[in-house]
Design an enzyme around this catalytic site. Structure first.
Site, PDB file in Angstrom:
ATOM      1  N   GLU A  20     -25.017  25.862  -8.860  1.00 18.10           N
ATOM      2  CA  GLU A  20     -25.359  25.163  -7.622  1.00 18.10           C
ATOM      3  C   GLU A  20     -26.782  24.580  -7.668  1.00 18.10           C
ATOM      4  O   GLU A  20     -27.746  25.258  -7.314  1.00 18.10           O
ATOM      5  CB  GLU A  20     -25.244  26.134  -6.433  1.00 18.10           C
ATOM      6  N   LYS A  36     -21.226  23.463  -7.657  1.00 14.35           N
ATOM      7  CA  LYS A  36     -21.431  23.422  -6.205  1.00 14.35           C
ATOM      8  C   LYS A  36     -22.554  22.420  -5.974  1.00 14.35           C
ATOM      9  O   LYS A  36     -23.721  22.679  -6.281  1.00 14.35           O
ATOM     10  CB  LYS A  36     -21.796  24.802  -5.666  1.00 14.35           C
TER      11      LYS A  36
END
Ligand code: 13P
Length: 342
Positions: A177, A219
């Site tokens: 992420e 992400k």
């Protein structure tokens, strides 16, 4: 590492019409959220709030997995069942956030690097005994004059690639992420430049560590103007810039892309995801992995009566999950918001 299991798990995480619920706030972040609605942030209150989510009726219709926090994966529901086991029984994948938060990056004021590689192998082995099937590691980037720096992008990308390799060694799907923060006055173009640079470097580093992309999830933060920018971005703009960025930076064999909400409004996060899927044509499924944009209305309702409002809060949580599930297929319409149960 078992490549077949990694591939299968990653596919399940981004199955058609499903996404992830992020419920992995650290106690510090949780305190911020609870303070905002006047609930005391005790371990028992956190357990009850997490129980509300894990046990929400119909969760499995819209949510493929929940990202848990270290504290939560060790907690049990009122009848003594482990949260991760309850999820697995419902067909919802249990996941775990494994980074250890942010540290100031040396020689780079205002920038941060994510900690957590020390002892990671041992922690992953333990999380597996609780049933964790995937993990998450978040790095953050500030947009500003000459920011993010190459140093911050490189340090974080390298750490994320090493984290991903540790996960796959234990047959745990890594979510990587790289979050470009929405705070600030920057334009959507500046956000694009930062996001594409961070993602490109991340995939170079993942390749450098031989990470198996079919068993990896990105992400991503959406490409969007800063919260204080004079010109705010429309869903169409967010969708076009985000897809352009992903197509430039992300290899086609990656298993899937999920998005964080990052402080966007609840409906805004849904509309932006929906606009991307209405355009479509990407080699990877694009879905949600929201915390705030799914939890906000539920948290508010629950805070008004933590004993009496559990069912109402669950209905609100599931409604947002359902709206985002529609957005994951490009089938959301804003008229649906008139039917919401809160
Ligand atoms: P938000 O959707 O609230 O940004 O949280 C997602 C997340 O998991 C951040 O790491």
């Amino acid at each position: 590492m078992n490549a077949d299991i990694l591939k299968k798990t990653a596919k399940e995480m981004v199955a058609a019409g499903k996404g992830l619920l992020a419920s992995d706030e650290s106690s510090t972040t949780c305190k911020k959220r609870f303070d905002s609605v006047g609930v005391e942030c005790t371990e028992e209150n956190r357990r009850q709030y997490r129980q509300l989510q894990v046990m929400a009726p119909d969760l499995e219709k819209y949510v493929s997995g929940i990202i848990l926090h270290d504290e939560t994966i060790r907690q049990k529901n009122d009848v003594g069942e482990n949260f991760a086991a309850v999820l697995a029984k419902r067909g919802v994948l249990p996941g775990i956030k494994v980074d250890a938060g942010l540290d100031d990056l040396a020689l780079h004021p205002g920038e941060q690097v994510t900690k957590g590689l020390d002892g990671l192998r041992e922690r992953l082995i333990e999380y597996k005994t609780f049933g964790a099937m995937f993990a998450k590691w978040r790095a953050t980037y500030v947009v500003g004059q000459n920011l993010p720096s190459k140093a911050a992008i490189h340090a974080n990308a390298h750490a994320m690639a090493r984290y991903a390799a540790y996960c796959q060694e234990q047959t745990i799907v890594p979510i990587v992420e790289p979050e470009v923060l929405i705070d600030g006055e920057h334009s959507i173009e500046q956000c694009y430049e930062a996001t594409v640079a961070a993602q490109k470097m991340l995939f170079e580093e993942l390749k450098g560590q031989d990470v198996f992309l079919e068993g990896t999830i990105l992400k991503a933060s959406m490409v969007i103007a800063g919260k204080k920018a004079a010109k705010q971005s429309t869903p169409q703009e967010v969708a076009e810039w985000t897809i352009k960025c992903l197509k430039e930076a992300v290899p086609a064999n990656l298993a899937g892309v999920v998005f964080l909400s990052g402080g966007q409004g609840d409906e805004q996060a849904t509309a932006n995801l929906d606009a991307m899927n209405k355009i479509g044509g990407t080699p990877w499924p694009l879905t949600f992995s929201y915390a705030r944009a799914i939890q906000n209305p539920a948290l508010k309702l629950w805070s008004e009566d933590t004993k009496g409002n559990v069912a109402k809060a669950q209905a609100a949580l599931i409604y947002r999950a359902q709206m985002n599930s529609l957005a994951a297929s490009g089938k959301y319409e804003s008229d649906l918001e008139t039917k919401r149960p809160y």
